[in-house]
Scaffold this motif. Structure first.
Motif, short mmCIF file in Angstrom:
data_model
loop_
_atom_site.label_atom_id
_atom_site.label_comp_id
_atom_site.label_asym_id
_atom_site.label_seq_id
_atom_site.Cartn_x
_atom_site.Cartn_y
_atom_site.Cartn_z
N THR A 217 18.62 49.55 21.68
CA THR A 217 17.22 49.31 22.00
C THR A 217 16.30 49.85 20.89
N VAL A 218 16.60 51.05 20.41
CA VAL A 218 15.78 51.65 19.35
C VAL A 218 15.89 50.84 18.07
N VAL A 219 17.06 50.29 17.78
CA VAL A 219 17.23 49.45 16.60
C VAL A 219 16.44 48.15 16.74
N LEU A 220 16.39 47.59 17.94
CA LEU A 220 15.70 46.33 18.18
C LEU A 220 14.18 46.49 18.17
N LEU A 221 13.68 47.64 18.60
CA LEU A 221 12.24 47.83 18.78
C LEU A 221 11.40 47.58 17.52
N PRO A 222 11.78 48.09 16.34
CA PRO A 222 10.93 47.85 15.15
C PRO A 222 10.73 46.36 14.86
N ALA A 239 1.80 48.86 13.37
CA ALA A 239 2.44 48.87 14.70
C ALA A 239 3.79 49.57 14.63
N VAL A 240 4.59 49.26 13.61
CA VAL A 240 5.90 49.89 13.47
C VAL A 240 5.76 51.37 13.14
N VAL A 241 4.80 51.72 12.28
CA VAL A 241 4.57 53.12 11.92
C VAL A 241 4.17 53.92 13.16
N ALA A 242 3.24 53.38 13.95
CA ALA A 242 2.82 54.07 15.17
C ALA A 242 3.99 54.21 16.15
N LEU A 243 4.80 53.17 16.29
CA LEU A 243 5.96 53.22 17.17
C LEU A 243 6.94 54.30 16.71
#
Length: 534
Positions: A217-222, A239-243
């Motif tokens: 899941t963590v790999v998919l999220l970015p 968005a990716v930096v904030a995530l």
């Protein structure tokens, strides 16, 4: 299938280069770019087309997420004013100055085309800077500024780029609408990243601590976050930096030990492979880029690229000289002419390598405008951008490590790790003193553990007994060395038992994993002792 075969062969070349890189004494990104250029000139390996979609949607999200995950949020907040000036102010200033120069210097370049060139080459590359400096002894302050700048400048540069492309394709441009778009895109990207991160926190409770599900899941999220933000017209980069920062802040309490270890090893491999392939393929883009450039124009365009590279360096030098990153207090003056502030200025000024994001932006430039007319200067923009990228990587990238060693900035303070260890020992002893139990065995175990921790406290706190501390350190080294030999002996016995067929593979693998964890712990203990003894 053909592209997959190319990637396999290029991956094999990547492994070979990595295997022999120590002989060349070069940072890996630089070596890979040079190797890519050589491969492109000799045409030994078919080149892979580096499409903008591959970079923006496949390469950039995991690299940004990994960098954000490993960024210290307290340090980032502390240095945010400086990072903002470099990532936003310097990017827009560089874009404007380069546009002015390109418009006046290169024939046929309209203002929108000139601003596109400025936006393409304005952001220093996150991958290049961190890959070259990560093994060098930089103070934490410099590392935070460089990484923070690289995290945020892509967003500001890409927003400026999109505005310039709209002006080229539509023939209409408005500074007012561009400013509104920058603010809305940036804010929207940050909000989307935090919302996705918060949604993951709520969903995480249903994973039941399954490390494989958490890791996937963590790999998919970015990738999902970047794509979602871009489809909504916001900044996928922010968005990716904030995530990444949001999940990193919650990771210690959120994930179990097994999940964190699995994610760490997995991301190390993914980022290593992506960085390697990207720089190697970047160097191999030369045939594609020069295919539509008349040979007679190439020397002139190389000169333009060199001139723009020099201007980029001068702009960064000038901005940093006026920027209050550096303190000139009285305590620094006693250290001579080359104070810590001047060392920071020198290193930051020369850390402006461009990379894959700039090339992707150039490749993404449309071939035709909204009226169907061909954008005649597209190939020229692509070639000049490539030349500038190569100059920054080869000139700045090759010399930056030597410059850092020559300047000798203050190394990271290892006292901080000792202080953290003292704090944890103090809290642990306090916890054990307050621990209540009616079980005599438990009470005995607690008393034994308190004595052990108090001995550790004494060794760390007593600075006057250097001889005793040295003796204790040497004893620990000998003890852990013996443990390593014992672990290796057990491993050899395990191999013999496996080959004899006396035990099932499942039992063998379980014991193998225990030995791996044991060995990893021993190496970590040895590394800690070495740090404390320096």
């Amino acid at each position: 299938m053909v592209e997959l075969e190319k990637i396999i062969w290029i991956s094999i070349i990547l492994i070979i280069i990595i295997s022999v890189k120590d002989r060349f004494k070069l940072a890996l990104p630089i070596l890979l770019v040079i190797a890519g250029l050589i491969l492109s000139l000799t045409q030994l390996v078919p080149s892979i087309d580096m499409s903008p979609e591959m970079i923006f949607y496949v390469v950039l999200p995991p690299i940004l997420f990994d960098a954000a995950w490993n960024t210290s949020i307290p340090d980032f907040k502390k240095e945010l004013p400086k990072i903002s000036v470099l990532a936003i102010g310097l990017v827009f200033l560089t874009t404007t100055i380069i546009a002015l120069i390109v418009h006046s210097m290169i024939p046929g370049f309209t203002w929108p085309l000139a601003f596109v060139v400025g936006a393409i080459i304005s952001p220093p590359d996150a991958v290049a800077a961190t890959s070259i400096t990560k093994t060098l002894p930089l103070p934490q302050k410099l590392t935070t500024i460089l990484e923070g700048e690289s995290l945020l400048n892509d967003a500001s540069a890409l927003i400026a780029y999109k505005c310039a492309v709209i002006a080229i394709t539509s023939g209409v441009f408005s500074f007012w609408s561009a400013g509104i778009q920058f603010v809305s895109n940036s804010f929207g990207g940050l909000v989307i990243g935090i919302i996705v991160g918060f949604a993951f926190l709520q969903l995480h409770r249903y994973f039941n601590g399954k490390s494989s599900v958490e890791t996937f899941t963590v790999v998919l999220l970015p990738f999902a976050t970047y794509s979602l933000a871009e489809h909504l017209g916001c900044s996928g980069v922010l968005a990716v930096v904030a995530l990444g920062m949001f999940l990193s802040w919650n990771s210690i309490s959120l994930f179990k030990t097994e999940s964190r270890m699995q994610m760490s090893h997995f991301w190390d491999v993914v980022i290593f492979v992506l960085n390697g392939l990207v720089f190697l393929i970047l160097g191999m883009q030369l045939p594609t880029i020069i295919s539509n450039i008349p040979i007679i124009e190439i020397p002139v365009l190389i000169f333009y690229g060199l001139l723009i590279f020099i201007i980029l360096v001068v702009i960064r030098l000038a901005v940093l000289s006026l920027f209050p990153v550096f303190s000139n207090n009285e305590t620094e003056k006693i250290n001579g002419f080359l104070t810590q502030s001047k060392k920071e200025y020198i290193i930051l000024s020369w850390s402006g390598m461009r990379g894959v994001v700039s090339l992707a932006a150039a490749l993404a430039l449309p071939i035709r405008d909204d009226h169907g007319a061909i954008i005649e200067q597209r190939d020229t923009i692509l070639f000049i951008s490539f030349v500038v990228i190569i100059f920054t990587l080869l000139i700045q990238g090759l010399t930056l490590p030597r410059l850092i060693r020559l300047v000798k900035p203050f190394a990271p303070d290892k006292q901080e790790e000792k202080d953290l260890n003292k704090l944890l020992l103090k809290e642990s002893v306090s916890f054990l003193y307050d621990f209540a139990s009616d079980n005599n065995i438990t009470i005995n175990a607690v008393e034994t553990m308190i004595k052990k921790l108090e001995r550790e406290q004494s060794q760390l706190s007593n600075n006057n007994t250097e001889k005793s501390l040295l003796h204790h350190t040497e004893w620990k080294k000998s003890y852990f060395d013996l443990e390593l030999k014992l672990a290796e002996y057990q491993r050899q016995s395990l191999i013999k038992a496996y080959h004899m067929g006396d035990f099932t593979l499942e039992t063998i693998r379980k014991k193998e994993m225990e030995l791996d964890f044991w060995t990893t712990t021993i190496y970590h203990e040895i590394e800690t002792i070495n740090q404390y003894s320096e």
